[in-house]
Design a protein around this motif. Structure first.
Motif, PDB file in Angstrom:
ATOM      1  N   ILE A   1      -0.058  -3.792 -12.906  1.00 41.50           N
ATOM      2  CA  ILE A   1      -0.477  -5.012 -14.007  1.00 41.50           C
ATOM      3  C   ILE A   1      -0.793  -4.386 -15.362  1.00 41.50           C
ATOM      4  O   ILE A   1      -0.256  -5.087 -16.486  1.00 41.50           O
ATOM      5  CB  ILE A   1      -1.495  -5.678 -13.373  1.00 41.50           C
ATOM      6  N   ILE A   2      -1.401  -3.385 -15.476  1.00 43.91           N
ATOM      7  CA  ILE A   2      -1.955  -2.769 -16.875  1.00 43.91           C
ATOM      8  C   ILE A   2      -0.563  -2.215 -17.556  1.00 43.91           C
ATOM      9  O   ILE A   2      -0.407  -2.333 -18.491  1.00 43.91           O
ATOM     10  CB  ILE A   2      -2.814  -1.375 -16.457  1.00 43.91           C
TER      11      ILE A   2
ATOM     12  N   ARG B   1     -11.783   1.591 -11.385  1.00 39.76           N
ATOM     13  CA  ARG B   1     -12.946   2.610 -11.224  1.00 39.76           C
ATOM     14  C   ARG B   1     -13.737   2.473 -10.163  1.00 39.76           C
ATOM     15  O   ARG B   1     -14.229   3.212  -9.436  1.00 39.76           O
ATOM     16  CB  ARG B   1     -13.505   3.011 -12.430  1.00 39.76           C
ATOM     17  N   GLU B   2     -13.721   1.225  -9.710  1.00 41.71           N
ATOM     18  CA  GLU B   2     -14.761   0.726  -8.675  1.00 41.71           C
ATOM     19  C   GLU B   2     -14.080   0.890  -7.343  1.00 41.71           C
ATOM     20  O   GLU B   2     -14.710   1.468  -6.398  1.00 41.71           O
ATOM     21  CB  GLU B   2     -15.164  -0.611  -8.955  1.00 41.71           C
ATOM     22  N   VAL B   3     -12.723   0.423  -7.366  1.00 35.74           N
ATOM     23  CA  VAL B   3     -12.092   0.531  -6.066  1.00 35.74           C
ATOM     24  C   VAL B   3     -11.608   1.922  -5.602  1.00 35.74           C
ATOM     25  O   VAL B   3     -11.479   1.907  -4.466  1.00 35.74           O
ATOM     26  CB  VAL B   3     -11.012  -0.844  -6.050  1.00 35.74           C
ATOM     27  N   ASP B   4     -11.311   2.718  -6.629  1.00 30.67           N
ATOM     28  CA  ASP B   4     -10.827   4.108  -6.293  1.00 30.67           C
ATOM     29  C   ASP B   4     -11.749   4.930  -6.968  1.00 30.67           C
ATOM     30  O   ASP B   4     -11.238   5.777  -7.975  1.00 30.67           O
ATOM     31  CB  ASP B   4      -9.367   3.811  -6.791  1.00 30.67           C
TER      32      ASP B   4
ATOM     33  N   ASN C   1       0.846  -1.175   0.012  1.00 35.87           N
ATOM     34  CA  ASN C   1      -0.006   0.025  -0.001  1.00 35.87           C
ATOM     35  C   ASN C   1       0.850   1.216   0.118  1.00 35.87           C
ATOM     36  O   ASN C   1       0.353   2.214   0.151  1.00 35.87           O
ATOM     37  CB  ASN C   1      -0.936   0.072   1.055  1.00 35.87           C
ATOM     38  N   ASP C   2       2.152   1.153   0.141  1.00 36.37           N
ATOM     39  CA  ASP C   2       3.005   2.296  -0.116  1.00 36.37           C
ATOM     40  C   ASP C   2       3.280   2.884  -1.398  1.00 36.37           C
ATOM     41  O   ASP C   2       3.633   1.864  -2.229  1.00 36.37           O
ATOM     42  CB  ASP C   2       4.281   1.900   0.648  1.00 36.37           C
TER      43      ASP C   2
ATOM     44  N   ASN D   1      -5.898  -3.601  -4.356  1.00 34.40           N
ATOM     45  CA  ASN D   1      -4.708  -2.452  -4.157  1.00 34.40           C
ATOM     46  C   ASN D   1      -4.899  -1.873  -5.414  1.00 34.40           C
ATOM     47  O   ASN D   1      -4.516  -2.582  -6.524  1.00 34.40           O
ATOM     48  CB  ASN D   1      -3.434  -3.268  -4.073  1.00 34.40           C
ATOM     49  N   LYS D   2      -4.872  -0.485  -5.411  1.00 37.31           N
ATOM     50  CA  LYS D   2      -4.958   0.131  -6.859  1.00 37.31           C
ATOM     51  C   LYS D   2      -3.646   0.295  -7.479  1.00 37.31           C
ATOM     52  O   LYS D   2      -3.548   0.208  -8.675  1.00 37.31           O
ATOM     53  CB  LYS D   2      -5.630   1.689  -6.726  1.00 37.31           C
ATOM     54  N   TRP D   3      -2.638   0.384  -6.706  1.00 41.50           N
ATOM     55  CA  TRP D   3      -1.249   0.169  -7.401  1.00 41.50           C
ATOM     56  C   TRP D   3      -0.896  -1.150  -7.923  1.00 41.50           C
ATOM     57  O   TRP D   3      -0.072  -1.016  -8.885  1.00 41.50           O
ATOM     58  CB  TRP D   3      -0.206   0.726  -6.328  1.00 41.50           C
ATOM     59  N   CYS D   4      -1.521  -2.043  -7.480  1.00 41.64           N
ATOM     60  CA  CYS D   4      -1.129  -3.491  -7.828  1.00 41.64           C
ATOM     61  C   CYS D   4      -1.941  -3.487  -9.230  1.00 41.64           C
ATOM     62  O   CYS D   4      -1.252  -3.949 -10.224  1.00 41.64           O
ATOM     63  CB  CYS D   4      -1.645  -4.586  -6.829  1.00 41.64           C
TER      64      CYS D   4
END
Length: 514
Positions: A335-336, A359-362, A173-174, A328-331
């Motif tokens: 991946i993208i 878009r759903e999680v963030d 999460n960092d 986890n949005k960074w993850c």
């Protein structure tokens, strides 16, 4: 006044040294009270730069102590860079310094960023470089970011992947390590060059595309036709742009209009000592010479077998992390980026699915993800268009929220943007100088600012948009060859006398659908 007094009236260097050292001691006591005092750090830099015999080792030690207390003290980082530059500290030594800071705290964003500025200097990838990775090119002056390609050699790049992976697996999460990883996956700045020259016999016009926005009126652009320099006036494609990737000029009437003649044209960019040739052959109404997006590796770099293998392994690892951290949005974003580095077209379906999850999680950043997704879809469509060797750009029903890379569409004759979420055709749209047909039905378009002096435009379809006033359509009046206009389903169609007003505004239109 103090500087004038010291340098003019005090002739004794020892006395000047003593006064300045006292000033440094005073400033150090100030920094103990407030380590983030901009004024104290700035004044310390001023004093150190004028000290007859500066003790740079002591200044570096001071920076080390301050950064050990707060590794995000930006004023201290700025001062350290000044000290390093003034004292000639080796790049390798500074890179080792970032190793120590990152090793003690993976969340040190400043160290990751500093590292990104050092790696291209110590481990550059240059077409001319014959040295091994880790051996900077021999030069009489220290390496500078402005004199290199901003690329890191592959051997070091692979090592960096391993380093940063340890960081984000330690704390998923960092954001610090994720940002650095994104930089590693990014592409270097494009080489400054003329990427395309287009010449139209009918319009007696030349269009030139550059790899970055320039001011052609001050960039030393010279047009040579059949060996003779031409006096032409370079114009931006839209009055909003003083700097633009695309510039146009009109040739004197009759210069190239005879279709039985062949012409050779060269555009010289004297400021960058580069040029591009273009031949207009007998019987041809137009001609161009360009580098494609695939040639320039704009959207995807060619990968070696080793790098492909490493990135595949990285993708597998981050996918495993995503299984543990599904929200986890960074993850997800990484991946993208990995998928795009490996195979942007092959992973298109998976990429769209991951953007939907993002878009759903963030949700607070959903607009950003929509714009980024639009950018990637446009890049994919440009690649598909070039592989097919056509001049039709079709990207309908893709939920586009923005348009980008329009400078890559200079030669496009037909564009289909229907069934998206576009609200405007921006000024950059005027770069499509060969455009003949625009299909943009079923959007939310209310601004046509970019449909500006498109010399070949004949047909525009804007069904089911939000065009509400005559003023919204005024840019179309600059397109003298426009014949077909479809405005069905727009609010303007409910206005009284709209047909008469449109006939007055757009006299060239013979087929109007309301």
């Amino acid at each position: 006044m103090m500087a004038l007094f010291l340098h003019v009236y005090l002739r004794d260097k020892d006395e000047v040294q003593k006064i300045y050292e006292g000033e440094l001691s005073f400033l150090e006591s100030c920094l103990k009270v407030n380590p983030k005092s901009y004024g104290s750090w700035h004044h310390r830099g001023w004093v150190s730069a004028r000290l007859p015999q500066p003790d740079w080792a002591r200044e570096l030690s001071l920076c080390d102590r301050c950064l050990s207390l707060d590794d995000r003290n930006f004023h201290c980082w700025d001062y350290r860079r000044m000290v390093v530059k003034m004292s000639g500290v080796p790049v390798k030594q500074e890179l080792e310094f970032t190793d120590r800071l990152i090793g003690s705290n993976f969340s040190n964003y400043s160290s990751w960023h500093y590292r990104s500025t050092l790696l291209p200097l110590l481990h550059p990838e240059s077409p001319e470089a014959t040295s091994q990775c880790g051996d900077p090119p021999h030069s009489s002056s220290p390496p500078s970011p402005q004199t290199h390609f901003h690329r890191v050699c592959e051997e070091q790049l692979l090592k960096e992947y391993e380093l940063v992976q340890n960081a984000f697996f330690t704390d998923p999460n960092d954001q610090s390590a994720w940002f650095y990883y994104r930089w590693l996956l990014g592409r270097a700045e494009r080489e400054e060059m003329i990427s395309c020259v287009y010449v139209s016999r009918e319009g007696e016009r030349v269009a030139v595309a550059f790899s970055r926005p320039v001011n052609a009126q001050s960039a030393g652009l010279l047009l040579v036709l059949d060996g003779q320099p031409q006096r032409v006036e370079w114009q931006s494609v839209h009055p909003h742009f003083k700097h633009s990737p695309v510039w146009i000029c009109d040739l004197p009437p009759g210069t190239i209009s005879d279709i039985t003649n062949e012409h050779n044209l060269t555009v010289h960019w004297t400021e960058k000592h580069t040029h591009r040739d273009c031949a207009l052959y007998t019987g041809r109404s137009e001609s161009w010479c360009r580098d494609t997006a695939t040639d320039l590796e704009l959207f995807r770099s060619e990968l070696s077998v080793e790098k492909t293998s490493v990135l595949q392994s990285e993708l597998q690892s981050v996918n495993q992390l995503q299984e543990l951290e599904p929200l986890n949005k960074w993850c997800l974003l990484t991946i993208i980026l990995l998928m795009r580095a490996l195979d942007p077209l092959g992973y298109e379906k998976e990429t769209l699915a991951h953007f939907q999850t993002l878009r759903e999680v963030d949700s607070m950043r959903s607009a950003y993800y929509s714009d980024l997704c639009s950018k990637f879809m446009i890049e994919n469509t440009i690649l598909k268009m070039e592989y097919a060797e056509v001049r039709v750009f079709s990207i309908s029903d893709r939920n586009l929220t923005t348009l980008c890379h329009l400078d890559q569409l200079l030669l496009v004759t037909h564009i289909n943007l229907s069934s998206n979420q576009l609200q405007r055709l921006p000024p950059q749209f005027a770069m499509l100088q060969c455009l003949e047909v625009v299909e943009a039905d079923n959007n939310s378009i209310e601004n046509l600012e970019g449909v500006h002096h498109l010399p070949k435009l004949e047909e525009v379809s804007l069904k089911n948009n939000k065009i509400s006033t005559l003023a919204d359509l005024e840019p179309l009046a600059s397109c003298s060859r426009l014949k077909h206009l479809d405005l069905r389903g727009n609010p303007i169609t409910q206005t009284g006398n709209v047909e008469l007003e449109l006939a007055e505004l757009l006299p060239s239109v013979t087929d109007l659908l309301l």
